[in-house]
Design a protein around this motif. Structure first.
Motif, PDB file in Angstrom:
ATOM      1  N   ARG A 166      52.775  35.338  60.541  1.00  0.00           N
ATOM      2  CA  ARG A 166      52.594  36.793  60.638  1.00  0.00           C
ATOM      3  C   ARG A 166      53.488  37.402  61.714  1.00  0.00           C
ATOM      4  O   ARG A 166      54.007  38.509  61.541  1.00  0.00           O
ATOM      5  N   TYR A 167      53.691  36.703  62.825  1.00  0.00           N
ATOM      6  CA  TYR A 167      54.626  37.217  63.830  1.00  0.00           C
ATOM      7  C   TYR A 167      56.038  37.280  63.251  1.00  0.00           C
ATOM      8  O   TYR A 167      56.786  38.226  63.529  1.00  0.00           O
ATOM      9  N   GLY A 168      56.395  36.276  62.456  1.00  0.00           N
ATOM     10  CA  GLY A 168      57.711  36.299  61.831  1.00  0.00           C
ATOM     11  C   GLY A 168      57.885  37.484  60.904  1.00  0.00           C
ATOM     12  O   GLY A 168      58.952  38.118  60.873  1.00  0.00           O
ATOM     13  N   ARG A 169      56.835  37.801  60.133  1.00  0.00           N
ATOM     14  CA  ARG A 169      56.908  38.967  59.245  1.00  0.00           C
ATOM     15  C   ARG A 169      56.881  40.268  60.041  1.00  0.00           C
ATOM     16  O   ARG A 169      57.529  41.251  59.665  1.00  0.00           O
ATOM     17  N   ALA A 170      56.146  40.284  61.148  1.00  0.00           N
ATOM     18  CA  ALA A 170      56.109  41.486  61.983  1.00  0.00           C
ATOM     19  C   ALA A 170      57.490  41.801  62.546  1.00  0.00           C
ATOM     20  O   ALA A 170      57.834  42.966  62.760  1.00  0.00           O
ATOM     21  N   ARG A 171      58.288  40.768  62.782  1.00  0.00           N
ATOM     22  CA  ARG A 171      59.651  41.024  63.271  1.00  0.00           C
ATOM     23  C   ARG A 171      60.453  41.836  62.267  1.00  0.00           C
ATOM     24  O   ARG A 171      61.282  42.659  62.644  1.00  0.00           O
ATOM     25  N   LEU A 172      60.183  41.615  60.994  1.00  0.00           N
ATOM     26  CA  LEU A 172      60.896  42.353  59.943  1.00  0.00           C
ATOM     27  C   LEU A 172      60.401  43.780  59.810  1.00  0.00           C
ATOM     28  O   LEU A 172      61.187  44.717  59.633  1.00  0.00           O
ATOM     29  N   PHE A 173      59.078  43.962  59.887  1.00  0.00           N
ATOM     30  CA  PHE A 173      58.494  45.260  59.577  1.00  0.00           C
ATOM     31  C   PHE A 173      58.134  46.085  60.807  1.00  0.00           C
ATOM     32  O   PHE A 173      57.710  47.237  60.658  1.00  0.00           O
ATOM     33  N   ALA A 174      58.279  45.524  61.994  1.00  0.00           N
ATOM     34  CA  ALA A 174      58.050  46.279  63.228  1.00  0.00           C
ATOM     35  C   ALA A 174      59.197  45.982  64.196  1.00  0.00           C
ATOM     36  O   ALA A 174      59.004  45.371  65.241  1.00  0.00           O
ATOM     37  N   PRO A 175      60.405  46.404  63.844  1.00  0.00           N
ATOM     38  CA  PRO A 175      61.576  46.050  64.658  1.00  0.00           C
ATOM     39  C   PRO A 175      61.503  46.563  66.091  1.00  0.00           C
ATOM     40  O   PRO A 175      62.094  45.963  66.991  1.00  0.00           O
ATOM     41  N   LYS A 176      60.765  47.646  66.322  1.00  0.00           N
ATOM     42  CA  LYS A 176      60.655  48.174  67.684  1.00  0.00           C
ATOM     43  C   LYS A 176      59.794  47.276  68.577  1.00  0.00           C
ATOM     44  O   LYS A 176      59.808  47.423  69.798  1.00  0.00           O
ATOM     45  N   ALA A 177      59.046  46.380  67.961  1.00  0.00           N
ATOM     46  CA  ALA A 177      58.169  45.482  68.722  1.00  0.00           C
ATOM     47  C   ALA A 177      58.798  44.105  68.873  1.00  0.00           C
ATOM     48  O   ALA A 177      58.088  43.100  68.994  1.00  0.00           O
ATOM     49  N   GLY A 178      60.122  44.053  68.877  1.00  0.00           N
ATOM     50  CA  GLY A 178      60.805  42.765  68.937  1.00  0.00           C
ATOM     51  C   GLY A 178      60.417  41.922  70.139  1.00  0.00           C
ATOM     52  O   GLY A 178      60.235  40.706  70.031  1.00  0.00           O
ATOM     53  N   GLY A 179      60.277  42.548  71.310  1.00  0.00           N
ATOM     54  CA  GLY A 179      59.907  41.804  72.502  1.00  0.00           C
ATOM     55  C   GLY A 179      58.518  41.217  72.403  1.00  0.00           C
ATOM     56  O   GLY A 179      58.291  40.048  72.747  1.00  0.00           O
ATOM     57  N   GLU A 180      57.556  42.019  71.919  1.00  0.00           N
ATOM     58  CA  GLU A 180      56.187  41.529  71.764  1.00  0.00           C
ATOM     59  C   GLU A 180      56.135  40.389  70.762  1.00  0.00           C
ATOM     60  O   GLU A 180      55.399  39.415  70.948  1.00  0.00           O
ATOM     61  N   VAL A 181      56.920  40.502  69.684  1.00  0.00           N
ATOM     62  CA  VAL A 181      56.935  39.450  68.667  1.00  0.00           C
ATOM     63  C   VAL A 181      57.512  38.153  69.248  1.00  0.00           C
ATOM     64  O   VAL A 181      56.977  37.060  69.031  1.00  0.00           O
ATOM     65  N   THR A 182      58.601  38.270  69.984  1.00  0.00           N
ATOM     66  CA  THR A 182      59.211  37.080  70.581  1.00  0.00           C
ATOM     67  C   THR A 182      58.238  36.376  71.510  1.00  0.00           C
ATOM     68  O   THR A 182      58.109  35.142  71.492  1.00  0.00           O
TER      69      THR A 182
END
Length: 344
Positions: free
Chosen positions: A306-322
């Motif tokens: 889900r974090y991997g998919r969030a990187r695609l659909f929430a690009p502004k949250a890149g830092g949180e996803v990483t």
């Protein structure tokens, strides 16, 4: 600049008499600082480190997560027994004692780990290395002003003068490695460095204890070694994403309620985010929050996906996803290692 290697726990670096330096100012003027920070190297990205780097406000909507993070030196940490061997160099004895003290506390958090035994009992893995410290002093001067004439209570004339100052830098370095006893194969090696700078002048500031500063750095290195050699449990909070952009009104209302429920009913909040996901698939903030729900539930493969998919659909949250991906990777490894230790 004067440099000295510090040897032994009772020795201090020699401070300068500021009064004797007044006649020898250097060309560049530098601001005095009573104390600069200790600068450690990059540490493993545990939740505690991430929380320090990215603090959460007290009223933020968050989910609390608890999990076990793997040791940095995973191969060494999975050995049945570990011990602290000879650590040479001027600060080796002090560092060995500090590491032994921290390893003695293993298990208090309920996490299984390698048994710590004396080096004389031939542990499966042995920590060895060298440690030392250096102290250097650098002379410089600063400019001051004093009032030389007042009129009607106001200064109308000033004169400039210079004062002698000293900048001291202390550096500690430890080169440590874990050797497997039966074949002396190196399982882990890591240089550990710390440094601290402080300044004082003849009219301000004081010289702090060299021995105390070195001890603080040694203790910091010892704590890092503890994280290298054994898994540890952490409880931490992560802020959910709150943006409802892209959601139709009905889904937005469910999302808003789920965000509110994170404060008092995390399970209901996660059910609400799951409902939004069925209504509007691939909404970035919803996907991130569901990844966080999976992380909190210990479902690390799902959280990673889900974090991997969030990187695609929430690009502004890149830092949180990483940061989320880094956490679940370490948590999944920690879970696996604890099961391995339980089977020994």
């Amino acid at each position: 600049m004067r440099c000295a290697t510090v040897g032994g726990s009772g020795q201090q670096g020699r401070g300068r008499d500021a009064a004797t330096d007044a006649a020898s100012p250097v060309e560049a003027e530098r601001p005095a600082q009573a104390r600069d920070r200790i600068r450690p190297p990059v540490l493993p990205m545990t939740a505690a480190v991430l929380a320090a780097l990215f603090p959460i406000s007290a009223d933020a909507e968050v989910l609390r997560v608890e999990g076990i993070f793997a040791a940095t030196a995973r191969e060494a940490s999975l050995l049945p027994t570990l011990g602290v061997g000879a650590i040479g160099g001027p600060e080796g004895g002090r560092l060995a004692d500090a590491i032994a003290q921290r390893l003695a506390t293993l298990g208090r958090d309920g996490v299984r780990h390698a048994q710590i035994v004396p080096a004389s009992l031939r542990p499966d893995g042995l920590l060895v290395g060298d440690a030392g410290a250096t102290v250097s002093h650098e002379d410089y001067s600063e400019t001051r002003e004093r009032c030389t004439e007042k009129k009607d209570g106001k200064c109308v004339s000033r004169t400039r003068y210079r004062v002698a100052c000293t900048r001291r830098t202390i550096a500690v370095r430890a080169d440590l490695r874990v050797l497997r006893w039966n074949d002396r194969r190196m399982l882990f090696a890591s240089p550990k460095t710390r440094d601290d700078s402080s300044s004082w002048c003849e009219d301000s500031g004081v010289e702090t204890s060299v021995d105390g500063e070195i001890q603080s750095m040694v203790d910091s290195i010892a704590q890092e070694v503890r994280l290298d050699l054994a898994p540890h449990r952490e409880s931490y909070k992560v802020r959910v994403l709150e943006s409802r952009d892209g959601l139709p009104p009905e889904a937005a209302a469910v999302f808003k309620q789920a965000v509110r429920q994170t404060k008092h009913d995390p399970a209901a909040a996660c059910r609400g985010f799951a409902q939004v996901d069925t209504m509007v698939p691939d909404h970035g903030p919803t996907m991130f929050n569901l990844a966080l729900c999976a992380e909190a539930a210990g479902l690390y493969p799902e959280a990673r996906d889900r974090y991997g998919r969030a990187r695609l659909f929430a690009p502004k949250a890149g830092g949180e996803v990483t940061r989320g991906l880094a956490r679940v990777g370490a948590l999944a490894a920690g879970d696996e290692d604890v099961r391995h230790m339980a089977a020994l």
